[in-house]
Design a protein around this motif. Sequence first.
Motif, mmCIF file in Angstrom:
data_model
loop_
_atom_site.group_PDB
_atom_site.id
_atom_site.type_symbol
_atom_site.label_atom_id
_atom_site.label_comp_id
_atom_site.label_asym_id
_atom_site.label_seq_id
_atom_site.Cartn_x
_atom_site.Cartn_y
_atom_site.Cartn_z
ATOM 1 N N THR A 1 0.791 -1.248 -0.005
ATOM 2 C CA THR A 1 0.219 -0.088 -0.018
ATOM 3 C C THR A 1 0.696 1.149 0.015
ATOM 4 N N SER A 2 1.817 1.191 0.791
ATOM 5 C CA SER A 2 2.671 2.283 0.932
ATOM 6 C C SER A 2 3.565 2.661 -0.420
ATOM 7 N N LEU A 3 3.707 1.548 -1.290
ATOM 8 C CA LEU A 3 4.184 1.874 -2.733
ATOM 9 C C LEU A 3 3.218 2.202 -3.696
ATOM 10 N N HIS A 4 2.269 1.113 -3.769
ATOM 11 C CA HIS A 4 1.501 1.174 -5.037
ATOM 12 C C HIS A 4 0.349 2.270 -4.823
ATOM 13 N N GLN A 5 -0.063 2.634 -3.637
ATOM 14 C CA GLN A 5 -1.088 3.645 -3.415
ATOM 15 C C GLN A 5 -0.509 5.087 -3.230
ATOM 16 N N LYS A 6 0.734 5.263 -3.347
ATOM 17 C CA LYS A 6 1.338 6.508 -3.412
ATOM 18 C C LYS A 6 0.827 7.251 -4.470
ATOM 19 N N PRO A 7 0.430 8.308 -4.461
ATOM 20 C CA PRO A 7 -0.390 9.234 -5.364
ATOM 21 C C PRO A 7 0.153 9.020 -6.866
ATOM 22 N N GLU A 8 1.462 9.556 -6.846
ATOM 23 C CA GLU A 8 2.121 9.568 -8.287
ATOM 24 C C GLU A 8 2.407 8.049 -8.825
ATOM 25 N N HIS A 9 2.046 7.004 -8.020
ATOM 26 C CA HIS A 9 2.460 5.844 -8.497
ATOM 27 C C HIS A 9 0.954 5.149 -8.855
ATOM 28 N N MET B 1 -0.500 15.815 -11.641
ATOM 29 C CA MET B 1 -1.622 16.096 -10.961
ATOM 30 C C MET B 1 -1.813 15.340 -9.703
ATOM 31 N N ALA B 2 -1.545 14.228 -9.812
ATOM 32 C CA ALA B 2 -1.546 13.324 -8.576
ATOM 33 C C ALA B 2 -0.940 14.001 -7.202
ATOM 34 N N GLN B 3 0.482 14.392 -7.689
ATOM 35 C CA GLN B 3 1.161 15.077 -6.531
ATOM 36 C C GLN B 3 0.632 16.521 -6.409
ATOM 37 N N LEU B 4 0.126 17.178 -7.217
ATOM 38 C CA LEU B 4 -0.503 18.495 -6.717
ATOM 39 C C LEU B 4 -1.684 18.421 -5.940
#
Length: 352
Positions: free
Chosen positions: A68-76, A131-134
């Motif tokens: 979750t910590s990797l795949h659900q990170k917004p930019e990922h 956009m995911a990061q912003l």
Amino acid sequence: MKKTALVICPGRGTYNKPELGSISANIAASSSKIKEDLQEVLTRIDQEREQLGLATVSELDQAKLFKTSLHQKPEHAAALIYAAGYLDFLSIDREHYDVVALAGNSMGWYTAMACAEAWSVSTSTRLVTSMAQLTAGGAGAQFIYPIVDANWRPDRQRIALVEAQLAKHQGELFRSINYGGYAVLAGTEAACHAAVKELPTADERFPMILPGHAAFHTSLMADAAATARETWPVAAFQTPQTPLIDGRGQQWLTPATDLRALQQYTLGQQVTETYDFSKSIQVAVKEFAPDHIILLGPGSGLGGAVAQALIEQQWQGLTDKADFSQRQTQAQPFVLSMGLPEQRALVTAGQN
């Protein structure tokens, strides 16, 4: 004779543990005539990600374990959802289906833009990540609550409960997405958690705070939208090659699209105002009367919301869940989800 199709792109939260490895597996299972093309597009997406200093889609998708910590990170997560959807779109058998329009849910608007060729592969890959990061860096939270009964018919009591919470927390709680039989609300963390605490439990698991989500499609995203417009000028946009229906139900028809207006909507209103997914579906089926609706992956979570939007307007006589389920038992269902293997086989090139 070709069948006409409305194609719908999924939004955030659709790449989960069950979808791990699905991108590479779908490419591997593709017919020989398109496999090489799909792999080439994925390679281009990966190269853009490498240049951004981020994990590639291939690395994320082919990881041994879902984290979750990797795949659900917004930019990922955004890159995985976009790549899966875009590659699914390229996999549709064009000898059997004529794609007449595109729509998407929330972040799915970006995937729809890519599918319509409103952006190059390079731009779409970088933009969805940006956009995911912003937006994920913005304030607030988002939660979901059902406003239909067990038969997928409007539940007036639940609708009234939602309206009461919006009125009680006016200016802090907003209608984020009209998502079929669900109200997706967003706002400040305090308002969201207060509303969740006050709403009665529905269907054993709602209201549900959506983990990792900020106050998407609300005024709390104004700063993110302003930064996005500065980052992605009109020059990054191209004339869509397929009609688009946005989160207001407005159509963007080729070749008359005003690119400045499209940029202003995509990086303005689309970010800061309610995304009416239900209306986009309802307008699309009325205006284009498709023979089928094709739901892109990853996952198959869009089906219920699409059906509920159709039932709300009694499309082709649909009045409840039973009607829709019966329609779906036909040899060629009206709604075809590429996240379901048996329906994917009816859609993809070389497998019809």
